[in-house]
Design a protein around this motif. Structure first.
Motif, PDB file in Angstrom:
ATOM      1  N   ARG A 289    -135.343 -12.582 -34.772  1.00  8.84           N
ATOM      2  CA  ARG A 289    -134.573 -11.337 -34.786  1.00  8.84           C
ATOM      3  C   ARG A 289    -134.852 -10.530 -33.516  1.00  8.84           C
ATOM      4  O   ARG A 289    -135.677  -9.628 -33.493  1.00  8.84           O
ATOM      5  CB  ARG A 289    -134.912 -10.497 -36.031  1.00  8.84           C
TER       6      ARG A 289
ATOM      7  N   TYR B  25    -129.200  -9.055 -27.309  1.00 14.02           N
ATOM      8  CA  TYR B  25    -128.742 -10.426 -27.033  1.00 14.02           C
ATOM      9  C   TYR B  25    -127.681 -10.355 -25.953  1.00 14.02           C
ATOM     10  O   TYR B  25    -126.719  -9.589 -26.050  1.00 14.02           O
ATOM     11  CB  TYR B  25    -128.186 -11.021 -28.326  1.00 14.02           C
TER      12      TYR B  25
ATOM     13  N   GLY C 175    -121.890 -14.452 -29.877  1.00  7.28           N
ATOM     14  CA  GLY C 175    -122.040 -13.210 -30.635  1.00  7.28           C
ATOM     15  C   GLY C 175    -121.168 -13.192 -31.878  1.00  7.28           C
ATOM     16  O   GLY C 175    -121.591 -12.767 -32.962  1.00  7.28           O
ATOM     17  N   GLU C 176    -119.943 -13.676 -31.731  1.00  6.51           N
ATOM     18  CA  GLU C 176    -119.042 -13.739 -32.874  1.00  6.51           C
ATOM     19  C   GLU C 176    -119.529 -14.743 -33.917  1.00  6.51           C
ATOM     20  O   GLU C 176    -119.354 -14.537 -35.123  1.00  6.51           O
ATOM     21  CB  GLU C 176    -117.636 -14.101 -32.399  1.00  6.51           C
TER      22      GLU C 176
ATOM     23  N   ILE D 131    -122.685 -15.445 -34.599  1.00  8.38           N
ATOM     24  CA  ILE D 131    -123.772 -14.796 -35.339  1.00  8.38           C
ATOM     25  C   ILE D 131    -123.206 -13.831 -36.374  1.00  8.38           C
ATOM     26  O   ILE D 131    -123.654 -13.786 -37.523  1.00  8.38           O
ATOM     27  CB  ILE D 131    -124.726 -14.075 -34.361  1.00  8.38           C
ATOM     28  N   GLY D 132    -122.188 -13.070 -35.974  1.00 11.19           N
ATOM     29  CA  GLY D 132    -121.543 -12.159 -36.911  1.00 11.19           C
ATOM     30  C   GLY D 132    -120.927 -12.886 -38.089  1.00 11.19           C
ATOM     31  O   GLY D 132    -120.978 -12.414 -39.236  1.00 11.19           O
TER      32      GLY D 132
ATOM     33  N   VAL E  78    -123.557  -7.474 -36.076  1.00  8.20           N
ATOM     34  CA  VAL E  78    -123.642  -7.375 -34.619  1.00  8.20           C
ATOM     35  C   VAL E  78    -122.977  -6.087 -34.140  1.00  8.20           C
ATOM     36  O   VAL E  78    -121.983  -5.629 -34.709  1.00  8.20           O
ATOM     37  CB  VAL E  78    -122.994  -8.590 -33.925  1.00  8.20           C
TER      38      VAL E  78
ATOM     39  N   LYS F 228    -121.653  -4.559 -30.499  1.00  5.14           N
ATOM     40  CA  LYS F 228    -121.466  -4.828 -29.068  1.00  5.14           C
ATOM     41  C   LYS F 228    -121.656  -3.535 -28.283  1.00  5.14           C
ATOM     42  O   LYS F 228    -121.011  -2.527 -28.542  1.00  5.14           O
ATOM     43  CB  LYS F 228    -120.082  -5.419 -28.795  1.00  5.14           C
TER      44      LYS F 228
ATOM     45  N   TYR G  45    -125.231  -7.376 -26.923  1.00  8.18           N
ATOM     46  CA  TYR G  45    -125.192  -7.045 -28.343  1.00  8.18           C
ATOM     47  C   TYR G  45    -126.540  -6.495 -28.803  1.00  8.18           C
ATOM     48  O   TYR G  45    -127.593  -6.857 -28.272  1.00  8.18           O
ATOM     49  CB  TYR G  45    -124.897  -8.296 -29.191  1.00  8.18           C
ATOM     50  N   THR G  46    -126.479  -5.644 -29.822  1.00 10.55           N
ATOM     51  CA  THR G  46    -127.645  -5.345 -30.639  1.00 10.55           C
ATOM     52  C   THR G  46    -127.229  -5.598 -32.085  1.00 10.55           C
ATOM     53  O   THR G  46    -126.128  -6.094 -32.335  1.00 10.55           O
ATOM     54  CB  THR G  46    -128.163  -3.920 -30.413  1.00 10.55           C
ATOM     55  N   PHE G  47    -128.094  -5.255 -33.027  1.00  7.10           N
ATOM     56  CA  PHE G  47    -127.846  -5.638 -34.411  1.00  7.10           C
ATOM     57  C   PHE G  47    -128.141  -4.483 -35.351  1.00  7.10           C
ATOM     58  O   PHE G  47    -128.914  -3.571 -35.014  1.00  7.10           O
ATOM     59  CB  PHE G  47    -128.695  -6.860 -34.762  1.00  7.10           C
TER      60      PHE G  47
ATOM     61  N   GLN H 122    -132.042   0.906 -30.289  1.00  8.65           N
ATOM     62  CA  GLN H 122    -130.634   0.822 -29.880  1.00  8.65           C
ATOM     63  C   GLN H 122    -130.352   1.768 -28.721  1.00  8.65           C
ATOM     64  O   GLN H 122    -129.636   1.420 -27.772  1.00  8.65           O
ATOM     65  CB  GLN H 122    -129.719   1.130 -31.060  1.00  8.65           C
TER      66      GLN H 122
END
Length: 557
Positions: free
Chosen positions: A149, A153, A161-162, A164-165, A171, A173, A313-315, A323
């Motif tokens: 984690r 990213y 990224g998509e 992972i989502g 995610v 962006k 990206y962050t999460f 963030q």
């Protein structure tokens, strides 16, 4: 006098040959290179096997073997932290190698160090950026199949990224781009000229047309680890069926294409090596890598597929404080000074190029990988033998690593393939005859691997001959199969045939031999063995070999 000299030379040569061939426990060498057909190679193989001692070993059935599918992941620390900080707010960002490697592929490393030196703050606390160098595809694997984690990213493109989502991880962006880049098609100049004269502009559609017509050999990389490979794969599927790239029609056309295409390359480095030898005249490449690879100066680059602009990206599991720290770092990366540095390092070249979307979301990209996995071998079954070094020099950590990595990654071998196991020390042992890799064979494979123990000398090339003979025999039962070997060793052969004594047989049979080095004592011979038929040597630390084999098996098995 001349006649006497010739007779004397012949006598000396004959005596030398006798002593060489009769030396007990010594390497048997041959100096005369030959070019064999497959039939000639197998005939010579039969002859040489008469001097090889082979024993059969009953493999125990491992009833405790459990299905470890998609869990064979090494510790995340296998991937280096290329920038470290111990600031009060430490933020870890996963970054691919084109941004986190050595110069000139170190843009984000440089920016992170400069940003850390600025001692930026959030709520009065200093921010520190840590950079972990890991490919875009591996981040997807580690986040969706493991518990990695990161706080941020930076993949090569939007696709990872998509993905992972689509796996249920929230995610966020932060920006669409920090370093403009494209992926595309690289062609050697004369090939490019011939191609454009016959087919016009270089596009994925035309490349596929030329490949299917036999006018072009086009190579691409593993779409599970390489964002470039995934980009081109999905562009191909879209070309096969623009209305539905995931349709049965697209899958069938991919299958047809794979029947005559070269195997997907394990790494971009393999492609570069093949290109340097003149074997591959057209391949995938990111533009920044092309710009920074002088060996490719005689190639012409054309962008294709989606853009590779390195979004950030962050999460949703990341704290608001981290963030905010990431937002400050992104702002710094977008500053004029940072963008000038990006341009110097080969980015921001084709800003006018508009990406060609395959019309897929994150779930679609994941589905495309599965379509590729099912069709990558062009419908041909694979027959493979693993050749394991159990000589005395492998005792302890090297053999333990060999066994652990094989057991951990065998779940990535498709049950449609045919697998066998050979081991060797001073002699050669058939631990598992080749059979389809169903659950029973998988359990026997596990039991055979677990029972390996080390002692004695190292008859590497005797073992290769035995494995080649097993492949040849099984190929008569399984029609239209692809044959391959995996040799796992420390590289220090000292018994039996020499590498030069088997090179012509390996070349004539055209069996790719992937060599995997553990605690390498001699990498040159393993590298040469792999290069005979354009395979690869994997020289990895024992902690990393699990990932190396997992990715290799995803590509080849």
């Amino acid at each position: 006098m001349k006649a006497f000299t010739k007779r004397l030379f012949a006598l000396v040569l004959a005596l030398a040959t006798v002593f060489t061939l009769s030396g007990c426990g010594e390497m048997t060498t041959y100096d005369e290179p030959k070019t064999y057909t497959y039939e000639e190679a197998t005939k010579e193989l039969e002859s040489k096997l008469k001097k090889v001692t082979v024993s059969n070993v009953d493999a125990p059935l491992d009833i405790y073997d459990i299905d470890t599918e998609h869990t064979a992941l090494a510790d995340i620390d296998t991937f280096d932290l290329t920038v470290r900080s111990n600031a009060p707010i430490m933020v870890e960002i996963a970054v691919p190698s084109e941004l986190s490697g050595s110069a000139p592929d170190d843009l984000v490393n440089v920016l992170a160090r400069n940003f850390n030196d600025s001692r930026a703050e959030v709520n009065g606390r200093t921010i520190g950026i840590n950079i972990r160098s890991i490919s875009s595809g591996e981040v997807v694997t580690y986040m969706t199949e493991g518990d990695y984690r990161p706080d941020g990213y930076i993949p090569s493109s939007d696709a990872p990224g998509e993905m992972i989502g689509a796996k249920g991880i929230g995610v966020i962006k932060l920006t669409d781009r920090i370093a403009g880049n494209t992926a595309g098609i690289l062609m050697e100049k004369s090939t490019y000229n011939e191609f454009t004269e016959k087919y016009g502009a270089v596009t994925v559609d035309k490349v596929l047309e030329a490949s299917l017509a036999g006018d072009l050999t086009f190579a691409y990389t593993n779409p599970y680890t390489s964002a470039t490979g995934l980009n081109i794969l999905t562009a191909m599927l879209h070309s096969f069926d623009a209305n539905n790239p995931l349709s049965d029609t697209a899958a069938q056309k991919l299958l047809d294409y794979q029947k005559q295409s070269p195997p997907v390359a394990y790494t971009t480095g393999v492609l570069r090596t093949q290109a340097a030898k003149g074997i591959i005249k057209a391949m995938v490449m990111e533009e920044q890598a092309y710009v920074n690879t002088p060996e490719l100066k005689d190639y012409i680059y054309t962008p294709a597929g989606i853009r590779h602009d390195h979004p950030v990206y962050t999460f949703d599991y990341v704290s608001s404080e981290k963030q905010e720290a990431l937002r400050q770092f992104v702002e710094y990366c977008l500053s004029p000074e940072a963008q000038r540095l990006a341009t110097e390092k080969g980015f921001n070249r084709h800003d006018d190029y508009i990406g060609q979307s395959p019309g897929l979301d994150g779930a679609g990209y994941l589905a495309a990988q599965k379509i590729w996995k099912a069709n990558k071998d062009g419908g041909k079954p694979i027959i493979a033998v693993f050749v394991a070094d159990i000589s005395g020099s492998m005792d302890g950590a090297p053999l333990n690593a060999l066994k652990e990595s094989l057991l951990a990654t065998s779940s990535y071998i498709s049950s449609d393939n045919y697998i066998g196991l050979v081991s060797y020390s001073s002699s050669v042992y058939i631990n598992l005859p080749i059979a389809q890799f169903d659950e029973t064979q998988r359990a026997y494979f596990s039991g055979a691997v677990k029972s390996l123990s080390a002692n004695g000398g190292t008859a590497t090339y005797d073992a290769v001959l035995v494995a080649l003979n097993m492949l040849s025999a099984k190929a008569q039962e399984v029609s239209d199969a692809k044959l391959m070997l995996f040799v796992l060793s420390d590289g220090a052969a000292n018994n039996g045939y020499s590498l030069s004594g088997i090179t012509d047989i390996v070349g004539g049979m055209r069996v790719p031999i992937y060599t995997i080095g553990y605690n390498l004592l001699d990498s040159s011979s393993l590298k040469t063995l792999s290069e005979i038929n354009e395979a690869a040597l994997i020289n990895a630390e024992t902690d990393d070999i699990v990932n190396q084999l997992r990715n290799l098996f995803n590509v080849q098995l």
